[in-house]
Motif scaffolding. Structure first.
Motif, short mmCIF file in Angstrom:
data_model
loop_
_atom_site.label_atom_id
_atom_site.label_comp_id
_atom_site.label_asym_id
_atom_site.label_seq_id
_atom_site.Cartn_x
_atom_site.Cartn_y
_atom_site.Cartn_z
N ALA A 576 -41.27 29.59 59.24
CA ALA A 576 -42.53 30.21 58.82
C ALA A 576 -42.27 31.45 57.96
O ALA A 576 -42.93 31.67 56.94
CB ALA A 576 -43.36 30.58 60.05
N PHE A 577 -41.29 32.24 58.39
CA PHE A 577 -40.95 33.45 57.62
C PHE A 577 -40.43 33.07 56.24
O PHE A 577 -40.77 33.71 55.23
CB PHE A 577 -39.89 34.25 58.38
CG PHE A 577 -39.42 35.48 57.66
CD1 PHE A 577 -40.22 36.60 57.58
CD2 PHE A 577 -38.17 35.51 57.04
CE1 PHE A 577 -39.79 37.74 56.90
CE2 PHE A 577 -37.73 36.63 56.37
CZ PHE A 577 -38.55 37.75 56.30
N VAL A 580 -43.38 32.10 54.09
CA VAL A 580 -44.10 33.29 53.61
C VAL A 580 -43.28 33.99 52.53
O VAL A 580 -43.82 34.44 51.51
CB VAL A 580 -44.38 34.25 54.78
CG1 VAL A 580 -44.95 35.57 54.27
CG2 VAL A 580 -45.35 33.61 55.77
N GLU A 581 -41.96 34.06 52.76
CA GLU A 581 -41.09 34.71 51.78
C GLU A 581 -41.10 33.96 50.45
O GLU A 581 -41.16 34.58 49.38
CB GLU A 581 -39.66 34.77 52.35
CG GLU A 581 -38.73 35.70 51.62
CD GLU A 581 -37.38 35.79 52.31
OE1 GLU A 581 -36.86 36.90 52.43
OE2 GLU A 581 -36.86 34.73 52.73
N TYR A 583 -43.55 32.05 49.38
CA TYR A 583 -44.86 32.29 48.76
C TYR A 583 -44.90 33.65 48.09
O TYR A 583 -45.47 33.81 47.00
CB TYR A 583 -45.97 32.20 49.81
CG TYR A 583 -46.38 30.79 50.15
CD1 TYR A 583 -46.49 29.82 49.16
CD2 TYR A 583 -46.66 30.41 51.46
CE1 TYR A 583 -46.86 28.52 49.46
CE2 TYR A 583 -47.04 29.11 51.77
CZ TYR A 583 -47.13 28.16 50.76
OH TYR A 583 -47.49 26.87 51.06
N ALA A 584 -44.29 34.65 48.74
CA ALA A 584 -44.27 36.00 48.16
C ALA A 584 -43.48 36.01 46.86
O ALA A 584 -43.89 36.64 45.87
CB ALA A 584 -43.67 36.98 49.17
#
Length: 841
Positions: A576-577, A580-581, A583-584
């Motif tokens: 998940a991290f 998100v990373e 996507y960032a």
């Protein structure tokens, strides 16, 4: 079909043997209970009238009234007897306590003794029959249970035969000496006793592992059986000869001793020279059973003799640990806690021996020194014993425990501390590399495991790939387990760890045994643990054997399951991290591209506005310039006199400025009405080489060292060679002008970050650099800080590169260097779209 027929026949034979054994057991129980409250001689005899060695302390045989074991009864009260049945029948009609005269044959001599009759009590039945019956029944049940659970194993079949043999021997032993029907005349108990060592030796050949001699020469299985058959035949022949029968009986007991020793001896060999962890654990289990089944009865017998107890038959009860330990080792291939059991057994056995030794020594000392004061019954004896138990017992226990751990076992880890460390680490880590390293280091350091690997789910393919491993041979391999592999489906089906031994012993893995064994061997695995997050398998923890050679304990499995659960959560969190990373990063890249696009749009709008302004200004200025030029020419023709030369000089100056203004106007018009590029296949290396040839003289005059690194494999692009040549010339001239005192110019071409669809050309000079505040303006028209120049060179270059659907980037450090990078696409379709767009603009 023949194999199935043989298999069915085999099962039928074993079923009949089991049925016969339990039928004999029921019959033996019925016959034995008939003896309660009957008069009997005070001793037992075989059907051959030879006195049995089986006795109890209160019986006549034990009270040394004349009769001995192996004496042969000839007459009772002067009446010849031909069978044990006649002897018991004569005694049965006599009141209890009535002396009976017995004529016996001993070592070729005749003796006569008078012995009173006795009453066979229920306590006698329990001690003589009940103990043996219980032991025999436990042997039978153990053999049947093992065969039912593991009917396909050779060791299960041999173990069943051994248990039937020993069970019938123990169960029928009493009736063999008391009940004399035609059936019991077959000496079935003695037959079972004689074949017991044969089956013990046969079992030692195949368990805890098959011995090499059995693999090479399977017929050795029949040798002990043949020897037992010979002994039984001799017993039948010499049944009426007491002296020879006694020697045969001695041979039988020696044979039994050899058979009994063969099992623990085979286990000891398997323990010290194991072919695997399971074999060693099985050997430990058998050694433990042998210790409990043989050593403890011997110790109890010693205590009974020392303290003159009567119930000596009860010491045989621990013998049941022997078959139970073998049965457990055969059936249970996951002997998790056998090491703990062995440790506790050794500890408390040694501790018990020390307490018994201290007790016996204290009794001896008190009987010698305080005989006049009651000996060991003196109160001080119990005071000293109590002080010893309270003060010294716990320290002795701790010392023994430490010695056992050091001598036989590795120190265990702190379970609570390890669990706390794992929980803390798994909840605080988000980086997958750190999580994987922590998992592997925890299991290898805590449990001293020889090898460990972690396979993690590839979210793109669904396969499981090695993420980290301690095995060198697997680090450089692209090893993966497919999502449809049998191992993965097994984990999803049963959701529990798989031991390598499960592949042989667990029926759930029979169909996929070959595929699973291959994977286990490739990964050098002894144990595989699934990492489930909710219902998804996110990873597989692969563990080799322990360095100590011990098997995994239940505490190990409990810790590994906890680690697996927390690791699965940590891995899912890292997924998940990472998402998100990513996507960032994508958002950051999108923002960067938007900013570049915005900059390009602003620049394009600015260039378009300036182009339109320049066209209007050029038109408005050129008309007055033409009038001024006409007037200047007319005046130049009319000037005469003394000051004509001076006036013509000024008029020439006016002409020079008019021409310069016209050239500027021409540049403005060219900038505002730049023609679209004419695309064709070009090699930017060739264009650069041509440009550098043209500027070679200027480079030499300005003492500039040129370095080039052209990619020889650079693909051709679709571009306008003339316009690109103009771009490169503008950039190179700027670089030369930035190094008035000389320096170094480096020109490099290549593929953009491995992307075959884009090429680049970079120009790095060691000149004066560009002020940071001027960098955003260098592509603006008319922006220049040089004494000469229009400030249109980089603007034109920017517009040309833009027309090629490329980009031009500049970076500079004041006083050190400046780098221009031109990136151009290779794809013709992109350029074609660029041409259309360029034309519409």
């Amino acid at each position: 079909m023949r194999y199935l027929h043989n298999l069915s026949l085999e099962k039928t034979i074993f079923f009949l043997l089991i049925l016969l054994s339990f039928s004999l057991s029921v019959n033996a129980l019925i016959q034995a209970t008939k003896w309660v409250n009957r008069p009997f001689p005070g001793f037992l005899v075989y059907n051959s009238l030879i006195v049995s060695q089986v006795t109890l302390p209160r019986w006549s045989l034990s009270r040394e009234l004349g009769i001995r074991s192996y004496d042969k009864i000839l007459k009772v009260d002067g009446h010849p007897v031909s069978s044990a049945y006649e002897l018991y029948d004569l005694v049965d009609d006599t009141p209890v306590g009535t002396p009976r005269s017995y004529l016996v044959l001993r070592d070729g001599k005749l003796y006569e003794f008078s012995i009173p009759t006795m009453k066979f009590t229920f306590d006698d039945l329990l001690q003589i029959f009940g103990i043996e019956f219980t032991i025999g029944l436990i042997f039978l049940i153990s053999g049947v249970v093992v065969y039912v659970l593991k009917p396909q194993l050779t060791v299960s079949k041999i173990f069943l035969l051994m248990c039937i043999s020993i069970g019938i021997w123990f169960i029928e032993d009493f009736n063999y000496q008391t009940t004399y029907s035609p059936f019991y005349s077959l000496n079935i108990a003695y037959l079972a006793q004689i074949f017991t060592p044969a089956f013990l030796i046969s079992l030692s050949l195949v368990f805890p592992n098959k011995k090499p001699i059995f693999r090479m020469k399977p017929y050795v299985f029949w040798i002990p059986l043949f020897f037992s058959g010979v002994i039984f035949a001799l017993q039948l022949v010499y049944v009426d000869s007491p002296s020879i029968w006694k020697r045969i009986d001695t041979i039988v007991w020696v044979y039994l001793l050899l058979g009994g020793v063969s099992i623990p001896l085979s286990a000891a060999i398997g323990y010290y020279r194991p072919s695997g962890v399971l074999e060693k654990q099985r050997a430990q289990t058998i050694l433990l059973g042998s210790f409990l089944g043989f050593f403890i009865p011997a110790l109890l017998a010693f205590l009974i003799v020392v303290f003159e107890f009567n119930s000596i038959t009860y010491v045989a009860l621990p013998v049941i640990f022997f078959p139970l330990s073998i049965a457990y080792a055969i059936v249970k291939h996951k002997l998790f806690d056998i090491d703990v059991i062995i440790q506790k057994s050794i500890l408390y056995s040694v501790l018990t021996s020390i307490v018994v030794a201290f007790f016996a020594l204290t009794v001896l000392v008190f009987n010698m020194l305080f005989a006049e004061h009651g000996g060991w019954e003196n109160p001080f004896f119990f005071l000293i014993l109590s002080v010893f138990l309270v003060v010294a017992l716990n320290p002795i226990k701790g010392w023994i425990q430490g010695f056992i751990d050091t001598a036989f076992f590795r120190k265990n880890y702190d379970y609570t501390k390890t669990l706390s460390e794992i929980s803390s680490a798994m909840t605080s880590l988000l980086n997958l590399d750190e999580i994987a390293s922590k998992i592997i280091s925890t299991v290898t350091d805590t449990m001293q495991i020889a090898s460990a690997s972690l396979l993690i789910l590839d979210q793109n393919t669904g396969d499981y790939r090695i993420y980290i491993t301690t095995l060198d041979e697997l680090r450089d391999r692209e090893f993966c387990i497919k999502s449809d592999d049998k191992l993965v489906s097994s984990f999803y089906s049963y959701k529990q760890e798989i031991f390598k031994e499960d592949l042989v012993s667990d029926s759930r893995y029979v169909k996929s045994r070959i595929e699973l064994t291959r994977v286990f061997n490739q990964l050098k695995a002894s144990l595989m643990i699934p990492l489930f997050f909710r219902a998804q398998l996110v990873g597989i923890l692969v563990l080799g054997e322990k360095k100590s050679g011990l098997m995994y304990s239940s505490r190990d499995i409990k810790l590994l399951r906890t680690l697996a659960n927390q690791s699965a959560i940590a891995i899912e969190n890292s997924f998940a991290f990472k998402l998100v990373e990513d996507y960032a990063k994508r958002l950051e890249e999108t923002n960067r591209r938007l900013q570049e696009t915005q900059t390009q749009l602003i620049q394009a709008e600015k260039m378009s506005a300036i182009g339109q302004l320049a066209a209007g200004i050029a038109h408005e200025i050129r008309n007055p310039l033409n009038i001024i030029e006409g007037a200047r020419y007319y005046l130049y023709q009319m000037v005469e006199g003394e000051k004509a030369s001076i006036m013509k000089e000024y008029l020439e100056y006016i002409k020079h400025e008019i021409d310069r203004t016209n050239r500027l106007i021409d540049s403005l018009l060219k900038f505002s009405k730049m023609e679209p590029p004419h695309f064709e296949p070009v090699n930017i290396n060739s264009i650069l080489e041509n440009a550098l040839v043209l500027l070679r003289k200027q480079l030499q005059d300005n003492r500039i060292v040129l370095k080039t690194e052209f990619d020889p494999n650079l693909p051709q692009i679709m571009g306008d060679p003339n316009q690109l040549w103009q771009v490169f010339i503008n950039i190179l001239l700027n670089a030369i002008q930035a190094m008035p005192l000389g320096g170094e110019l480096k020109v490099v071409t290549g593929i953009c970050n491995g992307d075959q669809n884009r090429v680049f050309a970079s120009f790095t000079d060691s000149g004066i650099g560009i002020d940071e505040e001027d960098l955003p303006r260098i592509f603006d028209p008319f922006f220049t800080k040089k004494d000469k120049g229009t400030g249109l060179g980089l603007s034109v270059s920017y517009k040309i590169v833009e027309g090629h659907k490329g980009k031009i980037v500049v970076s500079s450090e004041k006083g050190k260097s400046t780098t221009f990078v031109v990136e151009l696409p290779v794809n013709q379709q992109d350029n074609a779209r660029g041409v259309k767009g360029y034309g519409r603009a």
